[in-house]
Design a protein around this motif. Structure first.
Motif, PDB file in Angstrom:
ATOM      1  N   LEU A 315      30.524  72.169   5.512  1.00 48.04           N
ATOM      2  CA  LEU A 315      31.797  71.755   5.597  1.00 48.04           C
ATOM      3  C   LEU A 315      32.035  72.527   5.515  1.00 48.04           C
ATOM      4  CD1 LEU A 315      33.868  68.868   5.373  1.00 48.04           C
ATOM      5  CD2 LEU A 315      33.615  69.838   3.006  1.00 48.04           C
ATOM      6  N   LEU A 316      32.740  73.796   4.910  1.00 47.07           N
ATOM      7  CA  LEU A 316      33.374  75.206   5.241  1.00 47.07           C
ATOM      8  C   LEU A 316      33.409  75.546   7.063  1.00 47.07           C
ATOM      9  CD1 LEU A 316      35.388  76.726   3.785  1.00 47.07           C
ATOM     10  CD2 LEU A 316      34.202  78.114   2.529  1.00 47.07           C
ATOM     11  N   ALA A 317      32.027  75.366   6.936  1.00 48.30           N
ATOM     12  CA  ALA A 317      31.832  76.385   8.120  1.00 48.30           C
ATOM     13  C   ALA A 317      31.760  75.619   9.704  1.00 48.30           C
ATOM     14  CB  ALA A 317      30.121  76.691   8.707  1.00 48.30           C
ATOM     15  N   ASP A 318      31.867  74.147   9.480  1.00 45.07           N
ATOM     16  CA  ASP A 318      32.531  73.527  10.476  1.00 45.07           C
ATOM     17  C   ASP A 318      33.958  73.047  10.251  1.00 45.07           C
ATOM     18  OD1 ASP A 318      32.839  70.996  12.038  1.00 45.07           O
ATOM     19  OD2 ASP A 318      34.045  70.143  10.598  1.00 45.07           O
ATOM     20  N   TRP A 321      35.107  76.735  12.031  1.00 44.11           N
ATOM     21  CA  TRP A 321      34.862  76.447  13.673  1.00 44.11           C
ATOM     22  C   TRP A 321      36.300  76.060  14.197  1.00 44.11           C
ATOM     23  CZ3 TRP A 321      34.689  72.450  17.206  1.00 44.11           C
ATOM     24  CH2 TRP A 321      33.793  73.364  18.770  1.00 44.11           C
ATOM     25  N   HIS A 322      36.627  75.290  13.412  1.00 41.60           N
ATOM     26  CA  HIS A 322      37.791  74.342  14.157  1.00 41.60           C
ATOM     27  C   HIS A 322      38.498  75.380  13.847  1.00 41.60           C
ATOM     28  CE1 HIS A 322      35.496  70.728  13.482  1.00 41.60           C
ATOM     29  NE2 HIS A 322      36.491  69.882  15.033  1.00 41.60           N
ATOM     30  N   ALA A 336      45.056  69.199   7.941  1.00 42.44           N
ATOM     31  CA  ALA A 336      44.671  68.365   6.967  1.00 42.44           C
ATOM     32  C   ALA A 336      42.496  68.911   7.129  1.00 42.44           C
ATOM     33  CB  ALA A 336      45.034  66.626   7.367  1.00 42.44           C
ATOM     34  N   THR A 337      42.451  69.243   8.107  1.00 43.80           N
ATOM     35  CA  THR A 337      41.221  69.261   7.792  1.00 43.80           C
ATOM     36  C   THR A 337      40.392  70.389   7.467  1.00 43.80           C
ATOM     37  OG1 THR A 337      41.348  68.333  10.446  1.00 43.80           O
ATOM     38  CG2 THR A 337      38.928  69.766   9.274  1.00 43.80           C
ATOM     39  N   VAL A 338      41.168  71.710   7.240  1.00 39.48           N
ATOM     40  CA  VAL A 338      40.826  72.723   6.457  1.00 39.48           C
ATOM     41  C   VAL A 338      41.339  72.636   5.135  1.00 39.48           C
ATOM     42  CG1 VAL A 338      41.237  75.052   5.980  1.00 39.48           C
ATOM     43  CG2 VAL A 338      41.397  74.022   8.555  1.00 39.48           C
TER      44      VAL A 338
END
Length: 408
Positions: A315-318, A321-322, A336-338
């Protein structure tokens, strides 16, 4: 039969794990190697840092010489400008050795983001031309009266992690004109003001449950002049810094800063898994006839903890990446994603550590146990606003059609 027993013992001598054979970029391998190189120093001084409540000089020197304080600062401003994913993995590796050390480097990485917002000459002075830490607080608990050329700053701030080795501190303050708060369309004007260490009075009040070795004391400033060039407007920090040749990252301060805190908690959880495994294969509970590792309850708890930590890593790597790719255009969706990722990582990792701490029995109560350290430090780190459950709530509000707020 003897041969089978020997095979079992051989397996128990190795750190077993699920398949994890993803290719590691050369940059990441380099920085993980740097962690390995200084690991003996961190381990040697770990207890002394806990006792004196700040990192010993040999630890800071090892971190500095290996480049960790400036790893997430641009090349032009004196840093290594590594990727966010590499920085996260390096902090996780440091946290497995000592979460207090990782926390300080994470704070330095977050404050280092402000180098891209400061005027270039000032950024070079603070981050390239001197090698002490630049740390402080972005919580606006001070006041700065506007005067010719700058501001007169006074106030008190908390959580100056790494203060023992800092040469500059940032102080967030509300701006006043003639004692009256200066207002903007978004509310009170807030700025980050950088002051040299000699202008700050540190307060010896860092006595806490966890992260004891971070030296996160309160500090005070009284009527100190700060030139305008040594300040950053908070409103700018919600956006990626303006493009310029020296810019390190096209990511906003608030989308970037969450990775240090979440990486520290994640690293502590990964360390707890490893430490519990060593304990479980050797310990027989009182009045028991088999090891912890043979218990069905322990086996289930350990596998669930492994799943929580592994999913947190992904989840953190994703999110990283974004953030790397959408820092300038992601807007509220990226924020919000972060924020959701960081808060969820902290929640899942603390749950995993809690479970291991519980089934370890009395072994986890002693200060000599790394499980005890991981438990205290992870829960202390999770108190940070960047990891607060309010981030989940505010993300839910956003996903259901409301705006993305910091807090209600």
């Amino acid at each position: 039969m003897a041969q089978n027993q020997g095979t079992q013992n051989q397996e128990n001598d190795h750190a077993l794990s699920l398949v994890d054979d993803r290719p590691v970029p050369a940059e990441t391998a380099d920085w993980l190697g740097r962690v390995d190189d200084i690991a003996p120093v961190i381990e040697k001084w770990r207890e002394e840092g806990e006792r004196q409540r700040f990192s010993p000089v040999p630890v800071f020197e090892a971190l500095r010489d290996a480049g960790f304080p400036r790893m997430l600062v641009s090349h032009d401003l004196g840093g290594s400008q590594i990727t966010l994913e590499t920085g996260s993995q390096a902090l996780q590796a440091l946290s497995r050795l000592d979460p207090a050390v990782a926390w300080q480097m994470g704070v330095q990485a977050a404050i280092g983001r402000l180098s891209d917002y400061l005027p270039e000459p000032v950024a070079r002075e603070l981050f390239r031309d001197q090698d002490g830490l630049v740390i402080g607080s972005v919580n606006p608990t001070g006041l700065a009266e506007a005067v010719d050329g700058g501001y007169r700053l006074s106030g008190r701030w908390g959580f100056a992690s790494g203060s023992a080795h800092a040469t500059w501190l940032v102080c967030a303050a509300r701006i006043t004109d003639g004692g009256t708060p200066r207002l903007t369309e978004q509310g009170p004007e807030i700025r980050m003001l950088f002051v040299p260490r000699h202008a700050v009075r540190m307060l010896d009040n860092w006595r806490t449950l966890g992260l004891r070795g971070t030296g996160s004391e309160d500090y005070e400033v009284e009527d100190v002049f700060v030139a305008d060039a040594y300040t950053v407007a908070q409103r700018d920090m919600f956006l990626a810094p303006p493009a310029r040749p020296s810019r390190g990252y096209g990511i906003s301060y608030y989308d970037f800063g969450l990775f240090g805190s979440s990486s520290t908690v994640l690293g502590a959880a990964r360390g707890a898994l490893q430490e519990f495994q060593r304990l479980a294969v050797a310990k027989k509970p009182m009045a028991g006839t088999t090891t912890l590792a043979a218990s069905h309850t322990v086996q289930e708890r350990y596998a669930r903890a492994e799943a929580q930590v592994r999913s947190s890593r992904l989840l953190l790597a994703d999110a990283a990446w974004h953030a790397e790719r959408l820092g300038e255009v992601g807007g509220d969706a990226l924020s919000a994603t972060v924020r959701l990722a960081a808060a969820t990582v902290a929640e899942q990792c603390c749950q995993a550590i809690d479970s291991l701490f519980t089934v370890a029995g009395t072994s986890s109560l002693y200060a000599s146990s790394l499980l005890e350290r991981y438990f205290r430090d992870a829960h202390s780190a999770a108190k940070h606003i960047t990891l607060s459950p309010t981030n989940v709530e505010m993300t839910g509000q956003y996903l259901l059609g409301g705006g993305l707020s910091m807090r209600r």
